[in-house]
Motif scaffolding. Structure first.
Motif, PDB file in Angstrom:
ATOM      1  N   ASP A  57      19.524  21.854 -46.907  1.00 10.34           N
ATOM      2  CA  ASP A  57      19.087  20.717 -47.708  1.00 10.34           C
ATOM      3  C   ASP A  57      17.761  20.158 -47.204  1.00 10.34           C
ATOM      4  O   ASP A  57      16.907  19.748 -47.988  1.00 10.34           O
ATOM      5  CB  ASP A  57      20.178  19.642 -47.678  1.00 10.34           C
ATOM      6  N   VAL A  60      14.716  23.576 -47.074  1.00  9.56           N
ATOM      7  CA  VAL A  60      14.277  24.241 -48.303  1.00  9.56           C
ATOM      8  C   VAL A  60      13.894  23.186 -49.333  1.00  9.56           C
ATOM      9  O   VAL A  60      14.715  22.359 -49.725  1.00  9.56           O
ATOM     10  CB  VAL A  60      15.392  25.163 -48.856  1.00  9.56           C
ATOM     11  N   LYS A  62      12.870  21.572 -52.918  1.00  5.88           N
ATOM     12  CA  LYS A  62      13.417  21.748 -54.254  1.00  5.88           C
ATOM     13  C   LYS A  62      12.560  22.708 -55.080  1.00  5.88           C
ATOM     14  O   LYS A  62      13.090  23.550 -55.807  1.00  5.88           O
ATOM     15  CB  LYS A  62      13.541  20.390 -54.958  1.00  5.88           C
ATOM     16  N   THR A  64      10.820  25.228 -54.070  1.00  3.01           N
ATOM     17  CA  THR A  64      11.081  26.602 -53.634  1.00  3.01           C
ATOM     18  C   THR A  64      12.395  27.100 -54.217  1.00  3.01           C
ATOM     19  O   THR A  64      12.483  28.241 -54.686  1.00  3.01           O
ATOM     20  CB  THR A  64      11.137  26.668 -52.084  1.00  3.01           C
ATOM     21  N   MET A  65      13.419  26.251 -54.180  1.00  3.78           N
ATOM     22  CA  MET A  65      14.721  26.641 -54.714  1.00  3.78           C
ATOM     23  C   MET A  65      14.622  26.902 -56.216  1.00  3.78           C
ATOM     24  O   MET A  65      15.188  27.874 -56.710  1.00  3.78           O
ATOM     25  CB  MET A  65      15.745  25.547 -54.422  1.00  3.78           C
ATOM     26  N   TYR A  68      12.952  30.331 -56.858  1.00  2.00           N
ATOM     27  CA  TYR A  68      13.714  31.542 -56.565  1.00  2.00           C
ATOM     28  C   TYR A  68      15.122  31.562 -57.154  1.00  2.00           C
ATOM     29  O   TYR A  68      15.713  32.636 -57.282  1.00  2.00           O
ATOM     30  CB  TYR A  68      13.801  31.760 -55.052  1.00  2.00           C
ATOM     31  N   MET A  69      15.679  30.385 -57.495  1.00  2.63           N
ATOM     32  CA  MET A  69      17.060  30.352 -58.000  1.00  2.63           C
ATOM     33  C   MET A  69      17.193  29.559 -59.300  1.00  2.63           C
ATOM     34  O   MET A  69      18.293  29.427 -59.821  1.00  2.63           O
ATOM     35  CB  MET A  69      17.985  29.721 -56.949  1.00  2.63           C
ATOM     36  N   SER A  73      14.115  32.209 -62.704  1.00  4.53           N
ATOM     37  CA  SER A  73      14.066  33.072 -61.514  1.00  4.53           C
ATOM     38  C   SER A  73      14.317  34.543 -61.841  1.00  4.53           C
ATOM     39  O   SER A  73      13.915  35.417 -61.082  1.00  4.53           O
ATOM     40  CB  SER A  73      15.083  32.590 -60.481  1.00  4.53           C
ATOM     41  N   PHE A 102      23.045  23.922 -53.722  1.00  6.77           N
ATOM     42  CA  PHE A 102      22.189  24.734 -54.593  1.00  6.77           C
ATOM     43  C   PHE A 102      22.007  24.071 -55.948  1.00  6.77           C
ATOM     44  O   PHE A 102      20.904  24.078 -56.507  1.00  6.77           O
ATOM     45  CB  PHE A 102      22.770  26.137 -54.747  1.00  6.77           C
ATOM     46  N   LYS A 105      19.578  21.232 -55.690  1.00  5.64           N
ATOM     47  CA  LYS A 105      18.199  21.682 -55.494  1.00  5.64           C
ATOM     48  C   LYS A 105      17.594  22.308 -56.755  1.00  5.64           C
ATOM     49  O   LYS A 105      16.470  22.773 -56.732  1.00  5.64           O
ATOM     50  CB  LYS A 105      18.132  22.703 -54.351  1.00  5.64           C
ATOM     51  N   SER A 107      19.087  24.899 -58.739  1.00  6.06           N
ATOM     52  CA  SER A 107      19.429  26.292 -59.025  1.00  6.06           C
ATOM     53  C   SER A 107      20.108  26.412 -60.384  1.00  6.06           C
ATOM     54  O   SER A 107      20.805  25.501 -60.825  1.00  6.06           O
ATOM     55  CB  SER A 107      20.382  26.837 -57.958  1.00  6.06           C
TER      56      SER A 107
END
Length: 177
Positions: A57, A60, A62, A64-65, A68-69, A73, A102, A105, A107
């Motif tokens: 938490d 990483v 937000k 970036t998350m 990638y997710m 993504s 996740f 963030k 995802s």
């Protein structure tokens, strides 16, 4: 009053266990022994998972998350979801706090469901054990079926849930954090 409602299942189960202890002492002792063992097992697993969740938490971002997710993504999010679920340590109940982080963030829901699905079916030690005891052919067949099964379930769930349902899931994840 809200706290009483929240723990009513626990209170009812405790009452049943105490009743067992009174009416069938051996069975009651067995119930309390198994319950204590389960709680101690959870207490051995959850603190390291919560520490890792806290680090995730904080470390990483937000953005970036989401990159990638998140929603856009694509294959990277899918592969990362399978990887994270496969290398995860601990029992399945450890996956749910991770899933909450996740979701908080940003995802994509399907990618989080892939993590949970891979966590429950595709852990590397499990695959190695299966290979040694059941053979390579069985392991590969099950592994490929798991990949398709997890993908089908994750994307079906995302499609079946209404936008309102998905918003509620994200809101609950935020509330739990």
């Amino acid at each position: 009053m809200k706290q009483v409602k929240r723990y009513r299942f626990f209170v009812v189960m405790l009452g049943i266990a105490l009743g067992m202890l009174l009416f069938n002492h051996d069975l009651g002792v067995k119930v309390f022994t198994l319950s204590t063992d389960s709680v101690l097992g959870m207490l051995g697993v959850l603190p390291p998972i919560f520490i890792l969740i806290g680090l995730l938490d904080v470390w990483v971002k937000k953005e970036t998350m989401v990159k990638y997710m998140g929603k856009d993504s694509g294959i990277i999010g899918i592969l990362l979801g399978f990887f994270l679920g496969s290398v995860a340590a601990g029992p399945l109940y450890g996956a749910f706090p991770v899933a909450g982080v996740f979701l908080n963030k940003g995802s994509r829901l399907a990618n989080v469901l892939i993590i949970v699905g891979a966590w429950s079916t595709m852990k590397i030690p499990q695959i190695l054990f299966e290979w040694a005891s059941m053979g390579l052919k069985f392991t590969l067949i099950r592994f490929v079926m798991d990949i398709f099964g997890v993908l089908i379930i994750a994307y079906s769930m995302e499609k079946l849930l209404t936008p309102k349902d998905q918003q509620e899931i994200y809101a609950l994840a935020k509330k739990m954090n």
